[in-house]
Design a protein around this motif. Structure first.
Motif, PDB file in Angstrom:
ATOM      1  N   VAL A 278       0.831  -1.207   0.000  1.00  7.65           N
ATOM      2  CA  VAL A 278       0.000   0.000   0.000  1.00  7.65           C
ATOM      3  C   VAL A 278       0.863   1.254   0.000  1.00  7.65           C
ATOM      4  N   LEU A 279       1.872   1.288   0.859  1.00  6.07           N
ATOM      5  CA  LEU A 279       2.725   2.471   0.947  1.00  6.07           C
ATOM      6  C   LEU A 279       3.556   2.665  -0.327  1.00  6.07           C
ATOM      7  N   ALA A 280       4.022   1.572  -0.907  1.00  2.00           N
ATOM      8  CA  ALA A 280       4.805   1.679  -2.135  1.00  2.00           C
ATOM      9  C   ALA A 280       3.958   2.210  -3.292  1.00  2.00           C
ATOM     10  N   LEU A 281       2.651   1.962  -3.254  1.00  2.22           N
ATOM     11  CA  LEU A 281       1.751   2.419  -4.318  1.00  2.22           C
ATOM     12  C   LEU A 281       1.220   3.833  -4.092  1.00  2.22           C
ATOM     13  N   PHE A 282       1.547   4.442  -2.948  1.00  2.54           N
ATOM     14  CA  PHE A 282       1.009   5.765  -2.635  1.00  2.54           C
ATOM     15  C   PHE A 282       1.278   6.812  -3.716  1.00  2.54           C
ATOM     16  N   PRO A 283       2.485   6.896  -4.285  1.00  4.25           N
ATOM     17  CA  PRO A 283       2.702   7.911  -5.334  1.00  4.25           C
ATOM     18  C   PRO A 283       1.735   7.769  -6.496  1.00  4.25           C
ATOM     19  N   VAL A 284       1.351   6.528  -6.821  1.00  7.94           N
ATOM     20  CA  VAL A 284       0.393   6.305  -7.898  1.00  7.94           C
ATOM     21  C   VAL A 284      -1.029   6.585  -7.417  1.00  7.94           C
ATOM     22  N   LEU A 285      -1.363   6.077  -6.222  1.00  5.08           N
ATOM     23  CA  LEU A 285      -2.723   6.213  -5.703  1.00  5.08           C
ATOM     24  C   LEU A 285      -3.079   7.671  -5.420  1.00  5.08           C
ATOM     25  N   MET A 286      -2.101   8.494  -5.102  1.00  9.17           N
ATOM     26  CA  MET A 286      -2.367   9.901  -4.798  1.00  9.17           C
ATOM     27  C   MET A 286      -2.490  10.777  -6.048  1.00  9.17           C
ATOM     28  N   SER A 287      -2.507  10.155  -7.211  1.00 11.69           N
ATOM     29  CA  SER A 287      -2.586  10.927  -8.453  1.00 11.69           C
ATOM     30  C   SER A 287      -4.009  11.347  -8.804  1.00 11.69           C
ATOM     31  N   THR A 288      -5.011  10.664  -8.257  1.00 13.98           N
ATOM     32  CA  THR A 288      -6.408  11.055  -8.478  1.00 13.98           C
ATOM     33  C   THR A 288      -7.131  11.053  -7.135  1.00 13.98           C
ATOM     34  N   GLN A 289      -8.244  11.759  -7.059  1.00 17.68           N
ATOM     35  CA  GLN A 289      -8.921  11.908  -5.778  1.00 17.68           C
ATOM     36  C   GLN A 289      -9.556  10.603  -5.299  1.00 17.68           C
ATOM     37  N   THR A 291      -8.751   7.466  -6.018  1.00 15.38           N
ATOM     38  CA  THR A 291      -7.753   6.481  -5.608  1.00 15.38           C
ATOM     39  C   THR A 291      -7.048   6.928  -4.328  1.00 15.38           C
ATOM     40  N   ALA A 292      -6.928   8.246  -4.121  1.00 11.42           N
ATOM     41  CA  ALA A 292      -6.340   8.751  -2.876  1.00 11.42           C
ATOM     42  C   ALA A 292      -7.216   8.397  -1.684  1.00 11.42           C
ATOM     43  N   ALA A 293      -8.534   8.566  -1.835  1.00 12.87           N
ATOM     44  CA  ALA A 293      -9.458   8.194  -0.758  1.00 12.87           C
ATOM     45  C   ALA A 293      -9.366   6.705  -0.466  1.00 12.87           C
ATOM     46  N   THR A 294      -9.233   5.905  -1.520  1.00 14.60           N
ATOM     47  CA  THR A 294      -9.069   4.460  -1.342  1.00 14.60           C
ATOM     48  C   THR A 294      -7.774   4.146  -0.605  1.00 14.60           C
ATOM     49  N   ALA A 295      -6.715   4.885  -0.932  1.00  8.39           N
ATOM     50  CA  ALA A 295      -5.419   4.671  -0.288  1.00  8.39           C
ATOM     51  C   ALA A 295      -5.489   4.938   1.209  1.00  8.39           C
ATOM     52  N   VAL A 296      -6.237   5.960   1.594  1.00 10.50           N
ATOM     53  CA  VAL A 296      -6.365   6.288   3.016  1.00 10.50           C
ATOM     54  C   VAL A 296      -7.039   5.137   3.773  1.00 10.50           C
ATOM     55  N   VAL A 297      -8.094   4.568   3.190  1.00  5.97           N
ATOM     56  CA  VAL A 297      -8.778   3.434   3.818  1.00  5.97           C
ATOM     57  C   VAL A 297      -7.848   2.225   3.893  1.00  5.97           C
ATOM     58  N   LEU A 298      -7.162   1.929   2.797  1.00  6.72           N
ATOM     59  CA  LEU A 298      -6.267   0.769   2.753  1.00  6.72           C
ATOM     60  C   LEU A 298      -5.113   0.916   3.738  1.00  6.72           C
ATOM     61  N   LEU A 299      -4.614   2.143   3.921  1.00  6.59           N
ATOM     62  CA  LEU A 299      -3.534   2.377   4.879  1.00  6.59           C
ATOM     63  C   LEU A 299      -3.981   2.018   6.287  1.00  6.59           C
ATOM     64  N   GLY A 300      -5.177   2.487   6.675  1.00  2.44           N
ATOM     65  CA  GLY A 300      -5.689   2.162   8.000  1.00  2.44           C
ATOM     66  C   GLY A 300      -5.911   0.673   8.177  1.00  2.44           C
ATOM     67  N   THR A 301      -6.436   0.030   7.149  1.00  7.13           N
ATOM     68  CA  THR A 301      -6.714  -1.409   7.232  1.00  7.13           C
ATOM     69  C   THR A 301      -5.432  -2.217   7.367  1.00  7.13           C
ATOM     70  N   ALA A 302      -4.469  -1.973   6.478  1.00  2.00           N
ATOM     71  CA  ALA A 302      -3.225  -2.746   6.480  1.00  2.00           C
ATOM     72  C   ALA A 302      -2.450  -2.565   7.780  1.00  2.00           C
ATOM     73  N   ALA A 303      -2.399  -1.333   8.280  1.00  2.00           N
ATOM     74  CA  ALA A 303      -1.622  -1.073   9.495  1.00  2.00           C
ATOM     75  C   ALA A 303      -2.250  -1.736  10.709  1.00  2.00           C
ATOM     76  N   PHE A 304      -3.567  -1.629  10.856  1.00  5.52           N
ATOM     77  CA  PHE A 304      -4.200  -2.111  12.080  1.00  5.52           C
ATOM     78  C   PHE A 304      -4.513  -3.594  12.064  1.00  5.52           C
ATOM     79  N   VAL A 305      -4.331  -4.259  10.933  1.00  4.38           N
ATOM     80  CA  VAL A 305      -4.376  -5.718  10.932  1.00  4.38           C
ATOM     81  C   VAL A 305      -3.297  -6.277  11.866  1.00  4.38           C
ATOM     82  N   THR A 306      -2.190  -5.548  11.981  1.00  2.00           N
ATOM     83  CA  THR A 306      -1.057  -6.020  12.783  1.00  2.00           C
ATOM     84  C   THR A 306      -1.167  -5.661  14.264  1.00  2.00           C
ATOM     85  N   GLY A 307      -2.139  -4.809  14.650  1.00  2.00           N
ATOM     86  CA  GLY A 307      -2.192  -4.316  16.022  1.00  2.00           C
ATOM     87  C   GLY A 307      -2.356  -5.412  17.057  1.00  2.00           C
ATOM     88  N   SER A 308      -3.398  -6.224  16.933  1.00  2.00           N
ATOM     89  CA  SER A 308      -3.651  -7.294  17.896  1.00  2.00           C
ATOM     90  C   SER A 308      -2.549  -8.357  17.892  1.00  2.00           C
TER      91      SER A 308
END
Length: 406
Positions: A278-289, A291-308
């Motif tokens: 997800v983070l590696a794709l951020f430069p591409v995902l932030m190119s349109t609005q 996909t940027a909104a999708t990136a924000v959701v995916l960032l939260g999901t991917a990061a917090f999968v590891t919390g527990s």
């Protein structure tokens, strides 16, 4: 699941709200107290410093106390810190009050995780931790936006009084819902808790936390300029987009808790790998609005999968005395916050572009995968368990767990 987890989630909701709401109140606080925005930013650091110091310290000094009473006492300290924040006459008193508010944060999550896992069957331990963390992720969806709006319309002092009220509700919930079995002092002393921190697997688990969540905060700390400068969103849209991050974090937290009960390391490796992608794709995902909104959701999901999984892994590596190690993991989360933001800032300062902090975050996530791999190799050499086959065990369940398990 036991209703007592609801009480822990209420406390987590209050802690999450007061931790992140200061970011939205900085202009109001600075204007009211006659200080600059950078000076007001020290109020964020003061809270984080309180977490880092308070997490291991309070867990250590309360090692022989009733965990039920410890949780109630920690929320009492939380209420006092936020009430004093509302009454602070100047920035120096507010700085001290914010530090005081941060002291119970890590210890509450650390001790709370031990209590949560002691009330469920072994195959539900990760899920119980994720339900406690649910309060923290929901704070990003509802608590922080509502508290920010309250501060903007009623004054920032009203916000901290409101957060104090949440703390009082948490105290009442803890008093009524936490089983009285936890009124007995656990048979674990300070010396035994400290010995647990000498374990190499514990430190490898803590290192995975620092690298993995450092990856998140390297990007998330600068998500606003990414959304406005790279994706072209207006400043007024950022609050809603940050709520989308909370939605993703909530989903990732619940998914991670369920999956980790089947494969602890498998979930951890999967979450960290997803975070790298997800983070590696951020430069591409932030190119349109969109996909940027999708990136924000995916960032939260991917990061917090590891919390527990990370929280439970630290507890299991210190299975003889999990409270201090569990609280130390919360200190590690805050070190990741500070360190990740600093590293992401270096990329921005070097002129590498608005999305460069996401790429440094991807590198940190790769580092987290490396540390987790080393931890796996160490574990396999010690016990001969194939990678990915670990299940949550009951080795750290307190002596009263069977009496309160539902």
């Amino acid at each position: 699941m036991p209703l007592a987890l609801l009480a822990l989630a209420v406390g987590a909701f209050g802690l999450g709200t007061t931790e992140f709401v200061m970011m939205g109140l900085l202009p109001d606080v600075a204007d009211d107290l006659g200080i600059s925005i950078p000076t007001a930013g020290h109020l964020v650091s003061a809270y984080a410093l309180g977490v880092v110091i308070g997490a291991p310290l309070l867990a250590a000094v309360t090692a022989r106390m009733s965990r039920r009473k410890v949780l109630i006492g920690l929320m009492g300290l939380f209420v006092a810190g936020n009430a004093l924040s509302a009454l602070a006459p100047d920035e120096h008193w507010l700085l001290a009050a914010r530090f005081l508010s941060g002291l119970p944060h890590g210890a509450f999550f650390g001790v709370g995780a031990v209590v949560a896992t002691s009330m469920v069957a072994p195959e539900r331990k990760a899920r119980s931790v994720s339900l406690m963390f649910l309060g923290l992720t929901l704070a990003n969806i509802a608590g922080v936006p509502v508290a920010t709006l309250m501060g903007q319309h009623l004054g920032w002092r009203a916000t901290f009084l409101g957060v104090s009220a949440i703390g009082l509700a948490a105290i009442a919930s803890l008093a009524f819902l936490i089983p009285h079995d936890h009124a007995h002092a656990p048979a674990v002393g300070l010396r035994r808790e400290l010995v647990a921190l000498k374990s190499v697997p514990v430190w490898l688990a803590l290192g995975t936390t620092v690298a993995g969540f450092g990856a998140l905060f390297s990007a998330y700390s600068y998500i606003t300029p990414m959304l406005t400068d790279a994706a072209g969103y207006a400043d007024s849209s950022v609050t809603l987009l940050l709520a989308l991050f909370g939605v993703g974090a909530t989903a990732g937290n619940l998914i991670g808790g369920r999956l980790a009960d089947h494969s602890l390391r498998g979930t951890l490796f999967g979450g960290l790998t997803s975070l790298v992608v997800v983070l590696a794709l951020f430069p591409v995902l932030m190119s349109t609005q969109w996909t940027a909104a999708t990136a924000v959701v995916l960032l939260g999901t991917a990061a917090f999968v590891t919390g527990s999984p990370l929280q439970l892994m630290v507890m299991e590596k210190a299975s003889a005395a999990p409270s201090l190690a569990s609280s130390a993991n919360q200190a590690a989360f805050n070190l990741a916050n500070a360190g990740g933001a600093w590293i992401g800032g270096l990329a921005l300062a070097a002129g590498l572009g608005a999305t460069s902090p996401a790429l440094t975050g991807a590198a940190l996530a790769v580092l987290g995968l490396g540390v987790a791999t080393v931890a796996t190799v160490v574990d396999r050499r010690r016990v001969g368990v194939p990678a990915g086959r670990e299940r949550v065990v009951a080795s750290h369940v307190p002596e009263h767990a069977e009496a309160v398990r539902h």
